[in-house]
Design an enzyme around this catalytic site. Structure first.
Site, short mmCIF file in Angstrom:
data_model
loop_
_atom_site.label_atom_id
_atom_site.label_comp_id
_atom_site.label_asym_id
_atom_site.label_seq_id
_atom_site.Cartn_x
_atom_site.Cartn_y
_atom_site.Cartn_z
N ALA A 1 24.98 -17.92 24.77
CA ALA A 1 25.62 -16.66 24.38
C ALA A 1 27.14 -16.78 24.45
O ALA A 1 27.83 -15.81 24.74
CB ALA A 1 25.15 -15.53 25.29
N GLY B 1 29.19 -17.99 21.95
CA GLY B 1 29.87 -17.96 20.65
C GLY B 1 30.62 -16.65 20.41
O GLY B 1 30.36 -15.63 21.03
N ARG C 1 32.25 -13.46 12.22
CA ARG C 1 31.89 -12.67 11.05
C ARG C 1 31.47 -11.23 11.36
O ARG C 1 31.31 -10.41 10.48
CB ARG C 1 30.77 -13.38 10.27
CG ARG C 1 31.30 -14.52 9.43
CD ARG C 1 30.19 -15.21 8.67
NE ARG C 1 29.44 -16.12 9.53
CZ ARG C 1 28.21 -16.56 9.24
NH1 ARG C 1 27.59 -16.15 8.15
NH2 ARG C 1 27.61 -17.40 10.05
N LYS D 1 29.74 -10.99 20.13
CA LYS D 1 28.59 -10.82 19.23
C LYS D 1 27.30 -10.40 19.93
O LYS D 1 26.61 -9.48 19.49
CB LYS D 1 28.35 -12.13 18.45
CG LYS D 1 27.08 -12.08 17.62
CD LYS D 1 27.07 -13.04 16.49
CE LYS D 1 26.58 -14.40 16.88
NZ LYS D 1 26.28 -15.23 15.68
N GLY E 1 29.76 -26.97 21.19
CA GLY E 1 28.46 -27.22 20.56
C GLY E 1 27.30 -26.78 21.44
O GLY E 1 27.46 -26.56 22.65
N ASP F 1 21.84 -14.36 20.31
CA ASP F 1 21.97 -13.63 19.04
C ASP F 1 20.70 -13.74 18.20
O ASP F 1 20.73 -13.50 17.00
CB ASP F 1 23.19 -14.12 18.26
CG ASP F 1 23.12 -15.61 17.93
OD1 ASP F 1 22.23 -16.30 18.47
OD2 ASP F 1 23.95 -16.09 17.13
N ASN G 1 15.14 -25.60 11.75
CA ASN G 1 15.16 -25.52 13.21
C ASN G 1 15.57 -24.12 13.63
O ASN G 1 16.62 -23.63 13.24
CB ASN G 1 16.18 -26.55 13.74
CG ASN G 1 16.42 -26.40 15.24
OD1 ASN G 1 15.51 -26.04 15.97
ND2 ASN G 1 17.64 -26.69 15.67
N ASN H 1 27.12 30.47 35.52
CA ASN H 1 26.72 29.67 36.69
C ASN H 1 27.88 28.87 37.27
O ASN H 1 27.71 28.16 38.24
CB ASN H 1 25.56 28.74 36.33
CG ASN H 1 25.93 27.76 35.21
OD1 ASN H 1 26.64 28.14 34.29
ND2 ASN H 1 25.46 26.54 35.31
N TYR H 2 29.04 28.96 36.64
CA TYR H 2 30.16 28.10 37.03
C TYR H 2 31.42 28.94 37.14
O TYR H 2 31.81 29.62 36.18
CB TYR H 2 30.32 27.02 35.95
CG TYR H 2 31.36 25.97 36.22
CD1 TYR H 2 31.36 25.27 37.41
CD2 TYR H 2 32.34 25.69 35.26
CE1 TYR H 2 32.33 24.29 37.65
CE2 TYR H 2 33.29 24.71 35.49
CZ TYR H 2 33.29 24.01 36.68
OH TYR H 2 34.22 23.05 36.90
C1 UD1 Z 1 22.07 -24.08 15.31
C2 UD1 Z 1 21.29 -25.39 15.27
C3 UD1 Z 1 20.56 -25.49 13.93
C4 UD1 Z 1 19.66 -24.31 13.74
C5 UD1 Z 1 20.46 -23.00 13.86
C6 UD1 Z 1 19.55 -21.80 13.83
C7 UD1 Z 1 22.57 -26.98 16.56
C8 UD1 Z 1 23.53 -28.12 16.53
N1 UD1 Z 1 22.23 -26.48 15.40
O1 UD1 Z 1 23.05 -24.16 14.31
O2 UD1 Z 1 19.80 -26.67 13.89
O3 UD1 Z 1 19.03 -24.36 12.49
O4 UD1 Z 1 21.18 -22.98 15.11
O5 UD1 Z 1 20.32 -20.65 13.78
O6 UD1 Z 1 22.11 -26.60 17.62
N2 UD1 Z 1 26.69 -21.55 21.15
C9 UD1 Z 1 27.25 -21.61 22.40
N3 UD1 Z 1 28.17 -22.56 22.67
C10 UD1 Z 1 28.57 -23.46 21.74
C11 UD1 Z 1 27.99 -23.41 20.47
C12 UD1 Z 1 27.04 -22.43 20.20
O7 UD1 Z 1 26.93 -20.81 23.27
O8 UD1 Z 1 29.41 -24.28 22.07
C13 UD1 Z 1 25.69 -20.53 20.88
C14 UD1 Z 1 26.18 -19.55 19.83
O9 UD1 Z 1 26.80 -18.45 20.42
C15 UD1 Z 1 24.90 -19.16 19.14
C16 UD1 Z 1 24.01 -20.37 19.27
O10 UD1 Z 1 24.55 -21.13 20.33
O11 UD1 Z 1 24.27 -18.09 19.80
C17 UD1 Z 1 23.92 -21.18 18.00
O12 UD1 Z 1 25.19 -21.64 17.68
P1 UD1 Z 1 25.68 -21.78 16.18
O13 UD1 Z 1 27.03 -22.32 16.18
O14 UD1 Z 1 25.42 -20.50 15.48
O15 UD1 Z 1 24.67 -22.88 15.65
P2 UD1 Z 1 24.30 -23.16 14.16
O16 UD1 Z 1 25.40 -23.90 13.53
O17 UD1 Z 1 23.83 -21.93 13.52
CA CA Z 2 23.74 -19.66 13.95
#
Ligand code: UD1
Ligand code: CA
Length: 452
Positions: free
Chosen positions: A9, A11, A15, A22, A78, A101, A166, A383-384
Site C-alpha cells: 500500500a 504507491g 492518476r 490512493k 518495486g 488497491d 498476473n 431542551n437546551y
Molecule cells: C503489478 C505486477 C503485474 C500485475 C499487476 C496487477 C509487478 C512487478 N507487477 O504491476 O504483474 O499484472 O500488478 O495489477 O509486481 N507498490 C508498493 N511499493 C512499490 C511498488 C508498488 O507498495 O515500490 C504497490 C502499489 O501501491 C500497488 C501495488 O504494489 O498497490 C502494485 O504496484 P503497481 O506499480 O501498480 O504494479 P503494476 O505495474 O500494476
Molecule cells: Ca497496478
C-alpha cells in the site's frame, strides 16, 4: 500451517489526482485498504503487515488496529522491494501478498489459492483477460507448466499475446520467499525490483507454481483512477444487492441501492429505490423502507415502516412502528411498538412509548413520551438553555396541543393536556389542563390602517 499476510500500500496513485493516498479512497464508505484488511482477517493470519509509503502517516492513523503492523517503504522501488521491507516481521510458515488497491478480493478465493500452497510449491492467482494490457503475463511451457511472469513492458510481441494475466496476489513458503527476495535485481524495463521475478526463481529451485484463476475479473481489479474506483463501487453494490435478494429481500431496483456497512435482514423486507444503508443496520421481518431513505446504525423491528425521504441515525424503530415521509430520527431515538412519527418531525435522544404519536412538524429532544400520548403539530421541546440539556418526561395518554413549547426540565403527568400555543414552563399534574398563553381579546369595529 501458519500464515503472515503482507499488503502492499505504498504507491502514490498519481492518476487519482488526489491529496488522499490512493488506498484510502473509499469503496462503499470504507477505504480500499480497509476492505483488504477486513478480508485478510477472515483468513485468521498470524500477522498482517501493511507496507506504506506515500501518505504513510495518514494511512497509519486511519487503519491503526492491534492486529495490523505497518512497515514503511521509504522509496517505491518495486513490488519485490516492497515485500522485502516486511521480511524481518515475517515469522509464519507461509506468506500471502495482497494489494491495498485491490479491494474486492474475497476470502473464499484466497482460501482456494492457499490450498495450492505447500512446502514444495507456491501459489499464484491469475486472471484471463480480453485486454491484458499493463498486466504481467503468465508464461507457461508446452505442457502448461508455469515458467515465469513477464511484465508488459518487458514482454516480447509473442508474450504480449498471452491473455492470462498476473493479479499480483500470490503465496509462498516464507523461507524460500525470503531467499528469492534477497536475490532480486532491477535490471528490467522499469528499473524496479519486480516481485514477479520470484516465479522464475521458484521454478529454478524446483518448486512448482500452482495457479488459481479468479472467475470474476472485478474481484482482482485494482483502482488506478476515479473511473475504476466508480466501477469497483458499482460492482461492490451489485454484489451486496444480489446477496440481499438471495436472502429474501425485495429490492425494487438493485441498481439503486447502496450498502455502506453491514446489514442483517429478516424475511419479506421490501426496500424501495435510492435507499442507503450505513454502518450497522438490523432489519427484521416484514419491514418496508420507502424511497430515498438514509438509514445508519439503526434497528428496524418487525413490521416497521419507514416512509419516503426519511433520515435515521442511531434509531431503534419498534415493531409495527412507522415514520416519515421526511422524518429525521437522530441518535438515541427509540420508537416503541406501533409508535407513529409523521412528516417533518425530528427526534433526538427521545423515546416514544407504545402507540404514541408525533404526527407533524415537531422537535423532541431528551424526551420521554408515555404510551398512547399524542404530540400536536408544531410542538417543540426547549431542551437546551445554551449551556445544559434538560429532560422532558411525559406520562401515558398525555395530549400536547398544537404549537406548544415545552421548556425543560419538565414533567407532565399521566392524562394531562396542554392547550394549543402554550409555553409550558412548570410541571403539569396528572389529568390537568395546562394553558400558558395570552387570552384572546376581540376588538370590535377595528379599522385596518389605510395606505398613506
Ligand atoms: C503489478 C505486477 C503485474 C500485475 C499487476 C496487477 C509487478 C512487478 N507487477 O504491476 O504483474 O499484472 O500488478 O495489477 O509486481 N507498490 C508498493 N511499493 C512499490 C511498488 C508498488 O507498495 O515500490 C504497490 C502499489 O501501491 C500497488 C501495488 O504494489 O498497490 C502494485 O504496484 P503497481 O506499480 O501498480 O504494479 P503494476 O505495474 O500494476
Ligand atoms: Ca497496478
Amino acid at each position: 500451517m501458519s500464515l503472515d499476510i503482507v499488503i502492499l500500500a505504498a504507491g502514490q496513485g498519481t492518476r487519482m489526482r488526489s491529496a488522499l493516498p490512493k488506498v484510502l479512497h473509499p469503496i462503499a464508505g470504507l477505504s480500499m485498504l480497509g476492505h483488504v484488511v477486513q478480508t485478510a482477517r477472515l483468513l485468521k493470519p498470524d500477522s498482517i503487515q501493511v507496507v506504506i509509503g506515500h501518505g504513510a502517516q495518514l494511512v497509519r492513523e486511519m487503519l491503526a488496529a492491534d492486529d495490523v503492523n505497518f512497515v514503511v517503504q521509504h522509496e517505491q522501488l518495486g513490488t519485490g522491494h516492497a515485500v522485502a521491507q516486511a521480511v524481518t516481521h515475517l515469522k509464519a510458515d507461509n506468506t500471502l501478498v495482497l494489494y491495498g488497491d485491490v479491494p474486492l478480493i474475497e476470502a473464499v478465493t484466497l482460501e482456494s489459492l492457499m490450498k495450492q500452497l505447500s512446502d514444495q510449491s507456491m501459489a499464484l492467482l491469475t486472471v484471463n483477460l480480453d485486454n491484458p494490457a499493463g498486466y504481467g503475463r503468465i508464461v507457461r511451457n508446452v505442457d502448461g507448466v508455469v515458467q515465469a511472469i513477464v511484465e508488459h513492458k518487458d514482454a516480447s510481441p509473442e508474450q504480449l499475446k498471452i491473455c492470462e494475466g498476473n493479479t499480483g496476489i500470490l503465496a509462498a513458503p516464507r523461507v524460500a520467499l525470503t531467499d528469492w527476495l534477497s536475490r532480486l535485481s532491477n535490471s528490467n524495463a522499469q528499473g524496479e525490483y519486480y516481485l514477479t521475478d520470484i516465479i522464475a526463481m521458484a521454478v529454478a529451485d524446483g518448486l512448482s507454481v500452482n495457479t488459481e484463476t479468479a472467475v470474476d475479473a472485478m474481484e482482482v481489479q485494482g483502482a488506478n483512477d476515479r473511473l475504476q474506483l466508480s466501477e469497483l463501487e458499482r460492482h461492490y453494490q451489485q454484489r451486496a444487492a444480489r446477496r440481499l435478494m438471495a436472502q429474501g429481500v425485495t429490492l425494487l431496483d438493485p441498481a439503486r441501492f447502496d450498502l455502506r456497512g453491514e446489514v442483517s435482514v429478516g424475511r419479506d423486507v421490501v426496500i424501495d429505490i435510492n435507499v442507503i444503508l450505513e454502518g450497522q443496520v438490523e432489519i427484521a421481518d416484514n419491514v418496508s423502507i420507502g424511497p430515498n431513505c438514509v438509514i445508519k446504525n439503526s434497528i428496524l423491528r418487525a413490521g416497521a415502516v419507514i416512509k419516503a425521504n426519511s433520515h435515521l441515525e442511531g434509531a431503534d424503530v419498534g415493531e409495527g412502528a412507522d415514520c416519515g415521509p421526511f422524518a429525521r430520527l437522530r441518535p438515541g431515538t427509540v420508537l416503541a411498538a406501533r409508535a407513529h412519527v409523521g412528516n417533518f418531525v425530528e427526534l433526538k435522544n427521545t423515546r416514544l412509548g407504545e402507540a404514541a404519536k408525533a404526527g407533524h412538524l415537531t422537535y423532541l429532544g431528551d424526551t420521554e413520551v408515555g404510551a398512547r400520548s399524542n404530540i400536536g403539530a408544531g410542538t417543540i421541546t426547549c431542551n437546551y438553555d445554551g449551556v445544559n440539556k434538560s429532560k422532558t418526561i411525559m406520562g401515558e395518554d398525555v395530549f400536547i396541543g398544537s404549537n406548544s413549547s415545552l421548556v425543560a426540565p419538565l414533567h407532565l403527568g399521566d392524562g394531562s393536556t396542554t392547550g394549543a400555543g402554550s409555553t409550558i414552563t412548570t410541571d403539569v399534574p396528572a389529568h390537568a389542563l395546562a394553558v400558558g398563553r395570552g387570552r384572546q381579546r376581540n376588538l370590535e369595529g377595528w379599522a385596518r390602517p389605510k395606505k398613506r
